[in-house]
Scaffold this motif. Structure first.
Motif, PDB file in Angstrom:
ATOM      1  N   GLU A   1      61.048  53.433  16.078  1.00 42.37           N
ATOM      2  CA  GLU A   1      59.853  52.970  15.371  1.00 42.37           C
ATOM      3  C   GLU A   1      58.895  52.198  16.271  1.00 42.37           C
ATOM      4  OE1 GLU A   1      61.330  50.670  12.136  1.00 42.37           O
ATOM      5  OE2 GLU A   1      61.827  52.419  10.899  1.00 42.37           O
ATOM      6  N   MET A   2      59.296  51.942  17.518  1.00 46.57           N
ATOM      7  CA  MET A   2      58.410  51.206  18.416  1.00 46.57           C
ATOM      8  C   MET A   2      57.086  51.945  18.583  1.00 46.57           C
ATOM      9  SD  MET A   2      60.956  49.804  21.429  1.00 46.57           S
ATOM     10  CE  MET A   2      59.564  49.254  22.422  1.00 46.57           C
ATOM     11  N   SER A   3      56.006  51.162  18.660  1.00 44.01           N
ATOM     12  CA  SER A   3      54.676  51.741  18.794  1.00 44.01           C
ATOM     13  C   SER A   3      53.936  51.072  19.946  1.00 44.01           C
ATOM     14  CB  SER A   3      53.892  51.566  17.492  1.00 44.01           C
ATOM     15  OG  SER A   3      53.754  50.193  17.171  1.00 44.01           O
ATOM     16  N   GLU A   4      52.787  51.610  20.249  1.00 44.26           N
ATOM     17  CA  GLU A   4      51.960  51.054  21.327  1.00 44.26           C
ATOM     18  C   GLU A   4      51.521  49.646  20.938  1.00 44.26           C
ATOM     19  OE1 GLU A   4      50.411  51.321  25.108  1.00 44.26           O
ATOM     20  OE2 GLU A   4      51.603  52.825  24.041  1.00 44.26           O
ATOM     21  N   PRO A   5      51.831  48.637  21.752  1.00 47.79           N
ATOM     22  CA  PRO A   5      51.467  47.265  21.390  1.00 47.79           C
ATOM     23  C   PRO A   5      49.964  47.036  21.498  1.00 47.79           C
ATOM     24  CG  PRO A   5      52.398  47.322  23.583  1.00 47.79           C
ATOM     25  CD  PRO A   5      52.558  48.703  23.031  1.00 47.79           C
ATOM     26  N   ALA A   6      49.493  46.062  20.728  1.00 52.80           N
ATOM     27  CA  ALA A   6      48.081  45.694  20.751  1.00 52.80           C
ATOM     28  C   ALA A   6      47.834  44.524  21.706  1.00 52.80           C
ATOM     29  CB  ALA A   6      47.620  45.333  19.343  1.00 52.80           C
ATOM     30  N   TYR A   7      48.765  44.279  22.621  1.00 56.06           N
ATOM     31  CA  TYR A   7      48.660  43.177  23.572  1.00 56.06           C
ATOM     32  C   TYR A   7      49.236  43.651  24.904  1.00 56.06           C
ATOM     33  CZ  TYR A   7      53.250  42.850  21.318  1.00 56.06           C
ATOM     34  OH  TYR A   7      54.479  43.143  20.764  1.00 56.06           O
ATOM     35  N   PRO A   8      48.872  42.998  25.997  1.00 53.51           N
ATOM     36  CA  PRO A   8      49.365  43.429  27.319  1.00 53.51           C
ATOM     37  C   PRO A   8      50.880  43.280  27.424  1.00 53.51           C
ATOM     38  CG  PRO A   8      47.478  41.956  27.525  1.00 53.51           C
ATOM     39  CD  PRO A   8      47.909  41.886  26.101  1.00 53.51           C
ATOM     40  N   VAL A   9      51.529  44.271  28.020  1.00 48.00           N
ATOM     41  CA  VAL A   9      52.970  44.212  28.234  1.00 48.00           C
ATOM     42  C   VAL A   9      53.293  44.556  29.683  1.00 48.00           C
ATOM     43  CG1 VAL A   9      53.507  44.814  25.840  1.00 48.00           C
ATOM     44  CG2 VAL A   9      53.343  46.621  27.560  1.00 48.00           C
TER      45      VAL A   9
END
Length: 205
Positions: free
Chosen positions: A188-196
């Protein structure tokens, strides 16, 4: 966070505005990065470097819109976490939010009640799973000056304290799940909306 009322649980080395003014946002490490899976070292030096780290953690938490952040989530393997978290799971508009940091935290359960609630993590972006946690705890540790602190928490705040202390012990909420639940959460992991921090997908568990 001027739109919410904030209670400072412990001496934070300055209010949130102080931390936001001097801290820098750092990228969040995600599941699979080795730093998340190793116990962190105790803080032994209380000084400017630690104060700067805490400010950076508050800013990084704000950037990622989290309610808690452990130092190893920004790649620093030291036992310290910050939080800006309400006590209620409903997070009502007029509810008092709690802010603070704890160095070298130890969580003590202060009641027999437990709760099963969905839990997410900035290091597992987009995924959630139900985790059973103690409903009432006290986290003991130190502030930026090395003074002992003890902060009680219930419900969501108690969950936050347990979740962040788990991080510092090298554990994610995923480690509380069955293998099937863990696989579902990772899917279920998705593209984060913050820098990783970039992690090779092949290294993910």
């Amino acid at each position: 966070m001027s739109e919410i009322a904030v209670h400072y649980d412990i001496a934070t080395g300055g209010d949130l505005a102080h931390h936001y003014a001097r801290g820098e946002s750092r990228p969040i490490t995600v599941v699979g990065n080795p730093v998340l899976h190793q116990p962190c070292a105790d803080v032994t030096e209380f000084g400017d470097d630690l104060a700067r780290l805490v400010s950076d953690m508050f800013v990084s938490m704000r950037t990622a819109r989290g309610v808690g952040l452990a130092a190893n989530q920004i790649g620093v393997p030291l036992r310290v976490f910050v939080y800006l978290c309400p006590e209620s799971y409903q997070r009502s508009e007029d509810e008092l939010w709690h802010a603070g940091h704890v160095v070298n935290p130890v969580v003590e359960t202060t009641g027999d009640d437990t709760g099963d609630h969905p839990e997410g993590c900035l290091s597992v972006p987009g995924a959630q799973a139900v985790v059973r946690r103690a409903a009432q705890v006290t986290v003991r540790g130190f502030d930026l000056a090395g003074n002992p602190v003890a902060v009680p928490g219930r419900d969501l705040l108690a969950r936050c304290f347990q979740h962040e202390t788990d991080h510092l012990n090298g554990r994610l909420y995923l480690d509380h799940l069955t293998p099937e639940e863990r696989e579902t959460a990772l899917a279920e992991m998705s593209e984060p909306a913050y820098p990783v921090v970039t992690t090779d997908a092949a290294t993910r568990p």
